[in-house]
Design an enzyme around this catalytic site. Structure first.
Site, PDB file in Angstrom:
ATOM      1  N   HIS A 162     -32.668  52.188 -45.161  1.00 10.85           N
ATOM      2  CA  HIS A 162     -34.003  53.205 -45.401  1.00 10.85           C
ATOM      3  C   HIS A 162     -34.954  52.918 -44.356  1.00 10.85           C
ATOM      4  CE1 HIS A 162     -33.017  52.689 -50.259  1.00 10.85           C
ATOM      5  NE2 HIS A 162     -32.717  53.906 -49.914  1.00 10.85           N
ATOM      6  N   CYS A 249     -39.886  48.516 -52.238  1.00  4.05           N
ATOM      7  CA  CYS A 249     -39.186  49.129 -53.117  1.00  4.05           C
ATOM      8  C   CYS A 249     -39.545  48.695 -54.759  1.00  4.05           C
ATOM      9  CB  CYS A 249     -37.657  49.203 -52.948  1.00  4.05           C
ATOM     10  SG  CYS A 249     -37.230  47.947 -51.953  1.00  4.05           S
TER      11      CYS A 249
END
Ligand code: CIR
Length: 254
Positions: A162, A249
Site C-alpha cells: 500500500h 490500518c
C-alpha cells in the site's frame, strides 16, 4: 486538525488466515487480541473516543479497518477493496459510519481502492496505484474529493503493498518515507525523514494530535521522530506485521 474519534474492529480468530507476504511466522491470535486492546488504549490515552466494532469471522483481514473506508471532514467514503477475500468487509462498515455521517459516497466496480493507498496532508490527498487500487478507483476518489475542494495526486507504485506502507504524513510538512518513496519527486517539497530498510515497517507510524504512534522494535525511527519534536507512543503490533498490517490500518481516525 485534531482527531476526536476512531473506529477499530476486534480481530476474529480467522485473523490467523489473513493475507500475508511477510514470512514472519504464524500469527499468535491471543497475542494479537492483547496487542489490539493495547492499541485501543493508546488511542484513548491520546484523547480519542474509540468505537470498537465486533469481530467478523468471515473476513480474516477485517481488523485492518482503514482499508474499507475514507474520511475527509464530514465526508465518509466506503471503498471497494482490491482483494477478493476482503471485498465484503464494506457491508458492515456502512452502519458504523452512518452513526457519524449522514450520507456516504462509494467506490464502485470496476474501480477498486484500499484505504491504505490513500494519504492526506490536509489540503492535498495522494492515492497510490497498487495491486489493490486501480485507476478507476483513483478517478472515482478524485471526483468525490473535487466536490469538497480537495486535490488528488495519483502516485505510481512499484513494490509496496500500500502507499502508506512506505510513506506517512505526520504534520507541519514532516513526512516519513522508505523504500521506493525515498527519492520520489512528488514529495520533494516536504521535510522527509528516511526510514532505513531494516526498520521499513516503522514508516507506517501514525500522527495523532501532536503525538506519534510508532511500532515497537524500531529504535532508529523512534529517535528520528522524537528529534522532530513529537512525543512518541510505542505500541507492539508484531502479530499484525506478520499479516503486512501496519499501525494506520488498524483504525479509522477522524
Ligand atoms: C491485506 O493484505 O489486505 C492485509 N493482510 C493487510 C492490510 C494492511 N492494510 C494497510 O496497510 N492499510
Amino acid at each position: 486538525m485534531m482527531f476526536t474519534r476512531a473506529i477499530v474492529r476486534t480481530p476474529a480468530p480467522s485473523l490467523v488466515k489473513g493475507i500475508s507476504s511477510a514470512d514472519l511466522g504464524p500469527v499468535d491470535f491471543e497475542r494479537a487480541l492483547q496487542q489490539h486492546a493495547d492499541y485501543v488504549l493508546a488511542l484513548e490515552a491520546l484523547g480519542l473516543a474509540v468505537t470498537v466494532l465486533d469481530a467478523e469471522e468471515a473476513y480474516p483481514d477485517s481488523t485492518f479497518v482503514e482499508d474499507v473506508a475514507l474520511i475527509f471532514g464530514a465526508t465518509g467514503i466506503v471503498t471497494n477493496p482490491g482483494a477478493l477475500s476482503r471485498n465484503g468487509e464494506t457491508i458492515s462498515i456502512r452502519p458504523a459510519l452512518l452513526e457519524h455521517f449522514s450520507s456516504l459516497s462509494y467506490i464502485s466496480p470496476p474501480g477498486t481502492l484500499d484505504g491504505g493507498d490513500v494519504m492526506s496532508t490536509g489540503d492535498c490527498v495522494y492515492v497510490g496505484l497498487s495491486s489493490r487500487t486501480n485507476r478507476s478507483g483513483a478517478e472515482q476518489l478524485g471526483v468525490h474529493l473535487q466536490k469538497i475542494g480537495l486535490e488528488l495526486v495519483v502516485v505510481e507504485m512499484k513494490e509496496m503493498l500500500h502507499l502508506k506502507t512506505g510513506v506517512n504524513y505526520l504534520d507541519q510538512g514532516n513526512l516519513l518515507v522508505t523504500g521506493e518513496f525515498v527519492e520520489a519527486p512528488v514529495w520533494k517539497g516536504f521535510n522527509r525523514t528516511t526510514v532505513v530498510r531494516d526498520e521499513a515497517y516503522a514508516a507506517n507510524s501514525v500522527w495523532i494530535n501532536g503525538s506519534v504512534l510508532v511500532p515497537a522494535g524500531f529504535p532508529q525511527t523512534t529517535s528520528a521522530i522524537e528529534q522532530l519534536g513529537y512525543q512518541v507512543v510505542v505500541v507492539d503490533t508484531s502479530e499484525f506485521q506478520k499479516l503486512d498490517g501496519g499501525l494506520s490500518c488498524l483504525s479509522l481516525r477522524f
